[in-house]
Design an enzyme around this catalytic site. Structure first.
Site, short mmCIF file in Angstrom:
data_model
loop_
_atom_site.label_atom_id
_atom_site.label_comp_id
_atom_site.label_asym_id
_atom_site.label_seq_id
_atom_site.Cartn_x
_atom_site.Cartn_y
_atom_site.Cartn_z
N HIS A 265 0.81 -1.22 0.00
CA HIS A 265 0.00 0.00 0.00
C HIS A 265 0.85 1.27 0.00
O HIS A 265 0.49 2.25 -0.63
CB HIS A 265 -0.95 0.00 1.20
CG HIS A 265 -2.00 -1.05 1.10
ND1 HIS A 265 -2.87 -1.12 0.03
CD2 HIS A 265 -2.33 -2.07 1.90
CE1 HIS A 265 -3.68 -2.15 0.20
NE2 HIS A 265 -3.37 -2.75 1.32
N HIS A 344 15.95 41.55 -16.56
CA HIS A 344 14.90 41.82 -15.56
C HIS A 344 14.57 40.56 -14.80
O HIS A 344 13.56 39.92 -15.05
CB HIS A 344 13.65 42.35 -16.27
CG HIS A 344 12.69 43.04 -15.33
ND1 HIS A 344 11.70 42.37 -14.64
CD2 HIS A 344 12.57 44.34 -14.99
CE1 HIS A 344 11.00 43.23 -13.92
NE2 HIS A 344 11.50 44.43 -14.11
ZN LIG Z 1 -6.10 -6.10 -0.14
#
Ligand SMILES: [Zn+2]
Length: 439
Positions: A265, A344
């Site tokens: 994850h 500039h």
């Molecule tokens: Zn899962």
């Protein structure tokens, strides 16, 4: 030309009940249809005022074991399986109502969510789908050995290698993700856990609802589960299920090929973040969606047929929109190659304010030309009132220059209210007056 894919929502509401993984309590889930561009939102029916949480990567809170999103103090845990099912089955817009802080875990796969989506049915909506096309490889790596590479592809495809401790249960699976392949090959694949990990969690009372009813438990070389493995390579298929769910937090359909090695994850979320950043960058460069093609706008050539200005003094790249008779929007992409940046200022390039005023004057002139419908006369810039410079403009910025005609007196004088916008913020504004003279 194929017709553009349109967004979809559910044809009607549908739901089911089950057990929550972390609290072990009963939870009811109901999917509700939602309008175009709504995306997926979770609604906590059990809390006062029933707060909603957008399924967006910005709302990602934790990725330990499962994916948790939240807004303010409100959280929803373990969202990856239902997001995976919604995304892969083609649901762009929906509300996921729940009376607890996580969906029912079911059997640990995405099958119950696929079933409820199919019971609700899908209905097309009147807006095109939003895609994120992968243009060049993106890659993320984590200390745990996870590696994800996203490559350009016309379709959404995932190729994944999963490996357990000591490389036991090393599996590989590769598939294009379509509703059909998801339902057949991915959705039934259940969560798997290592016995060593769950024993610690069970001791800590962190997974009250967890059992071999809703996960496959791996102990050494043995596999403990209520029913036999659904696929010989069920674990890698579940990893793919999780990748789809975590990448759904990008909020757009990905056209690209994910190549994942030992994903988790955390790495999935990091890839989703990288994609969301890339999308933000692209949106900043995109011309407005209402940009008229053909007759609606003017390309550089057409602008140069109207304005006498030339390099280095042409401050409009394109006209992207005319709105009615008296509004216009032009675009100027500011490059580091602009000659004024040399002086500039050296080492600190900032676009001179007077050039922004010039850009507003040029865009307003195009509008005046359109009204006068003649190029025999030329509008001269006479005065500027209420000019303000609110923010500096830097190389790489895209300026949207808006002008609105506020007064036109006969054929001689005209006034236009103008403002310049960069990244949705007004950087300068002013009211300009013009007079017309024969060329
Ligand atoms: Zn899962």
């Amino acid at each position: 030309m194929t017709t553009p894919e349109v967004q979809q929502t559910l044809a009607k509401a549908a739901g089911f009940s089950g057990t929550s993984l972390h609290t072990g309590e009963k939870v009811s889930l109901k999917l509700q249809p939602a309008p175009v561009d709504h995306g997926i939102k979770f609604k906590r029916k059990d809390l006062q005022d029933e707060p909603t949480i957008d399924a967006k990567i910005d709302n990602l809170k934790t990725v330990e074991r499962a994916t948790t999103i939240g807004e303010g103090s409100v959280r929803v845990h373990t969202v990856e399986h239902i997001l995976s099912a919604l995304s892969a089955m083609g649901v762009d817009n929906a509300i996921v109502e729940m009376d607890a802080n996580e969906p029912p875990i079911g059997d640990g796969s995405a099958q119950p969510y696929v079933d409820v989506i199919k019971r609700a049915g899908l209905t097309p909506q009147e807006a095109p789908r939003k895609f994120l096309d992968v243009r060049e490889p993106v890659h993320v790596e984590s200390k745990t050995g996870a590696l994800l590479v996203l490559l350009p592809d016309e379709n959404f495809r995932i190729s994944c290698t999963q490996a357990g401790p000591n490389n036991r249960f090393t599996q590989f699976f590769s598939t294009e993700i379509t509703p059909a392949t998801f339902e057949r090959e991915i959705a039934p694949a259940r969560t798997f856990v290592y016995y060593e990990d769950v024993r610690a969690l069970m001791d800590k009372n962190l997974i009250k609802g967890g059992s071999i009813e809703n996960a496959v438990v791996v102990r050494g070389d043995a596999v403990l589960s209520k029913e036999p493995l659904r696929f010989e390579d069920e674990f890698v298929r579940h990893k793919i299920l999780d990748i789809i769910g975590d990448l759904a937090l990008v909020g757009r359909r990905i056209r690209g090929h994910v190549v994942a090695i030992k994903p988790g994850h955390a790495a999935n979320a990091e890839l989703a973040r990288a994609l969301a950043r890339e999308q933000t960058r692209r949106s900043a460069l995109e011309v407005p969606r209402a940009m008229p093609r053909g007759d609606g706008g003017l390309n550089t050539d057409e602008v140069m047929q109207i304005l006498p200005h030339r390099y280095p003094f042409l401050m409009v790249d394109r006209i992207v929109d005319f709105e009615g008779e008296n509004k216009i929007t032009g675009v100027k992409l500011v490059s580091i190659n602009e000659p004024f940046f040399q002086g500039h200022f050296p080492g600190h390039p900032v676009m001179p304010g007077v050039m922004l005023v010039e850009a507003m004057a040029q865009v307003a002139s195009v509008l005046l030309f359109k009204l006068a419908k003649t190029s025999s006369r030329i509008g001269y810039f006479m005065s500027a009132d209420g000019v303000k410079f609110r923010k500096p403009v830097f190389p790489g910025d895209t300026i949207f220059i808006h002008a609105e005609l506020t007064k036109a007196r006969g054929n001689r004088l005209a006034k236009a209210k103008c403002h310049c916008v960069v990244n949705d913020a007004v950087v300068s504004e002013g009211e300009l007056m013009f007079t017309f003279l024969e060329r």
